[in-house]
Write a protein that holds these residues in place. Structure first.
Motif, short mmCIF file in Angstrom:
data_model
loop_
_atom_site.label_atom_id
_atom_site.label_comp_id
_atom_site.label_asym_id
_atom_site.label_seq_id
_atom_site.Cartn_x
_atom_site.Cartn_y
_atom_site.Cartn_z
N ARG A 64 5.62 -10.30 3.51
CA ARG A 64 5.70 -10.35 5.09
C ARG A 64 6.94 -9.39 5.30
O ARG A 64 7.24 -8.46 6.19
N ALA A 65 8.23 -9.77 4.70
CA ALA A 65 9.68 -9.01 5.24
C ALA A 65 9.55 -7.89 4.58
O ALA A 65 10.24 -6.97 5.20
N ILE A 66 8.99 -7.55 3.38
CA ILE A 66 9.06 -6.17 2.90
C ILE A 66 7.89 -5.38 3.97
O ILE A 66 8.50 -4.24 4.34
N TYR A 67 7.01 -5.86 4.46
CA TYR A 67 6.11 -5.11 5.09
C TYR A 67 6.79 -4.96 6.44
O TYR A 67 7.00 -3.58 6.97
N ALA A 124 -1.28 -6.97 -4.34
CA ALA A 124 -2.57 -6.44 -4.88
C ALA A 124 -2.51 -4.74 -4.41
O ALA A 124 -1.95 -4.43 -3.54
N PRO A 125 -3.06 -3.76 -5.31
CA PRO A 125 -3.08 -2.44 -4.92
C PRO A 125 -3.54 -2.08 -3.62
O PRO A 125 -2.95 -1.37 -2.90
N GLY A 126 -4.66 -2.84 -3.11
CA GLY A 126 -5.17 -2.70 -1.84
C GLY A 126 -4.21 -2.97 -0.83
O GLY A 126 -4.29 -2.35 0.35
N VAL A 127 -3.49 -4.16 -0.85
CA VAL A 127 -2.66 -4.73 0.14
C VAL A 127 -1.40 -3.43 0.28
O VAL A 127 -1.03 -3.04 1.35
N LEU A 128 -1.13 -3.14 -0.90
CA LEU A 128 0.20 -2.14 -0.74
C LEU A 128 -0.14 -0.76 -0.17
O LEU A 128 0.29 -0.17 0.59
N ASP A 129 -1.56 -0.57 -0.58
CA ASP A 129 -2.19 0.64 0.33
C ASP A 129 -2.17 0.57 1.98
O ASP A 129 -1.95 1.48 2.55
N THR A 130 -2.59 -0.60 2.32
CA THR A 130 -2.82 -0.91 3.71
C THR A 130 -1.33 -0.70 4.29
O THR A 130 -1.31 -0.42 5.32
N MET A 131 -0.30 -1.35 3.62
CA MET A 131 0.96 -1.32 4.12
C MET A 131 1.57 0.05 4.28
O MET A 131 2.28 0.39 5.37
N PRO A 176 -5.53 4.02 -8.57
CA PRO A 176 -6.93 4.35 -7.84
C PRO A 176 -6.84 4.27 -6.26
O PRO A 176 -7.37 4.97 -5.31
N ALA A 177 -6.15 2.87 -5.97
CA ALA A 177 -6.11 2.41 -4.78
C ALA A 177 -5.16 3.31 -3.63
O ALA A 177 -5.26 3.46 -2.64
N LEU A 178 -4.19 3.85 -4.37
CA LEU A 178 -2.97 4.58 -3.67
C LEU A 178 -3.04 5.91 -3.69
O LEU A 178 -2.34 6.76 -3.17
N ALA A 179 -4.35 6.54 -4.42
CA ALA A 179 -4.36 7.88 -4.69
C ALA A 179 -4.90 8.63 -3.35
O ALA A 179 -6.17 9.01 -3.18
N LYS A 180 -4.05 9.01 -2.49
CA LYS A 180 -4.29 9.82 -1.24
C LYS A 180 -3.38 11.14 -1.43
O LYS A 180 -2.60 11.34 -1.99
N SER A 181 -4.10 12.28 -0.37
CA SER A 181 -3.63 13.44 -0.91
C SER A 181 -2.24 13.63 -0.40
O SER A 181 -1.44 14.71 -1.03
#
Length: 255
Positions: free
Chosen positions: A89-92, A127-134, A158-163
């Protein structure tokens, strides 16, 4: 065509005041040491040494100290660098704050233990999906560089692979990384990242040099199977990377 894209990108950066000497002046950075246990369960300073020295290296590369936030599981031990308590939470919240003040781009660096489900941050798993959302909620479409130094960290790609993103990991999703013992100053990947940065011009060159450094060290020390660090660069960011040049690539790394 690629030269034309680079030309337009250079013109855009110049028009925006993004000269190479100040390429990262308006970037935010969050650097996290997610654990303090060695691979054998004892204590290690390796993750916090990496957290401290990666932060210093980013400052030499052109990031502004006011735009960098550090996190440690044991912050009370490090009065010299004054990290905050490593908590998701603090990191986000720090990402929200610092990306709001520095809108140019984002860097996220985590060094810790990893599992096939993600990377350890104190008693929790990022989790990768959580970091992607952050990242999506804080950095959005900005140029974003993510470095995960942990076992099995290829699971993040795979979860973070954005352009608009670059993702660099210490290992394949099915491999461990090395150097988390009590006697190691840094994990191997962090050591190679820091050793390669003074000679690198940009994050693309740095990622490739780090991967080669890890490969060479694992061969020399007979570590097997090889960790095989992963590098992924999105199509939108790829032609821009050479334009985000480090401010002082020839600066010597502090011992």
């Amino acid at each position: 065509m690629r030269r034309l894209v680079l030309l337009f990108a250079a013109l855009w950066l110049a028009a925006a005041g993004g000269a190479q000497a100040a390429a990262f002046a308006d970037w935010s950075a969050v650097v996290v040491a997610g654990d303090w246990h060695a691979s054998d369960g004892g204590a290690t300073e390796g993750f916090d040494n990496a957290r401290r020295d990666v932060t210093l290296a980013l400052g030499r590369a052109g990031f502004q100290p006011a735009n960098i936030r550090q996190f440690s599981v044991r912050p009370e031990r490090y009065k010299d660098t004054n990290p905050e308590k490593a908590d998701l939470r603090a990191i986000y919240e720090a990402m929200v704050d610092v990306s709001g003040k520095a809108p140019g781009g984002c860097l996220f660096y985590l060094t810790s233990h990893g599992l096939p489900q993600g990377a350890q941050v104190d008693q929790r798993i990022l989790a990768p999906g959580v970091l992607d959302t952050m990242l999506e909620r804080t950095c959005g479409k900005r140029p974003t560089v993510v470095v995960i130094s942990a076992c099995f960290s290829g699971v993040f790609v795979p979860a973070l692979a954005k352009s608009n993103r670059m993702v660099v990991t210490a290992a394949r999703p099915d491999r461990t990384s090395f150097g988390c013992g009590q006697a190691n100053k840094y994990p191997y990947f962090d050591d190679c990242f820091l050793a390669s940065m003074p000679q690198a011009r940009d994050f693309g060159m740095l990622a490739n040099a780090t991967r080669e450094c890890v490969r060479t060290r694992e061969i020399a020390e007979k570590m097997s199977p090889p960790s095989e660090p992963q590098i992924w660069v999105g199509a939108e960011l790829r032609p821009m990377l050479p334009l985000y040049a480090f401010e002082a690539p020839a600066a010597a790394r502090k011992p």
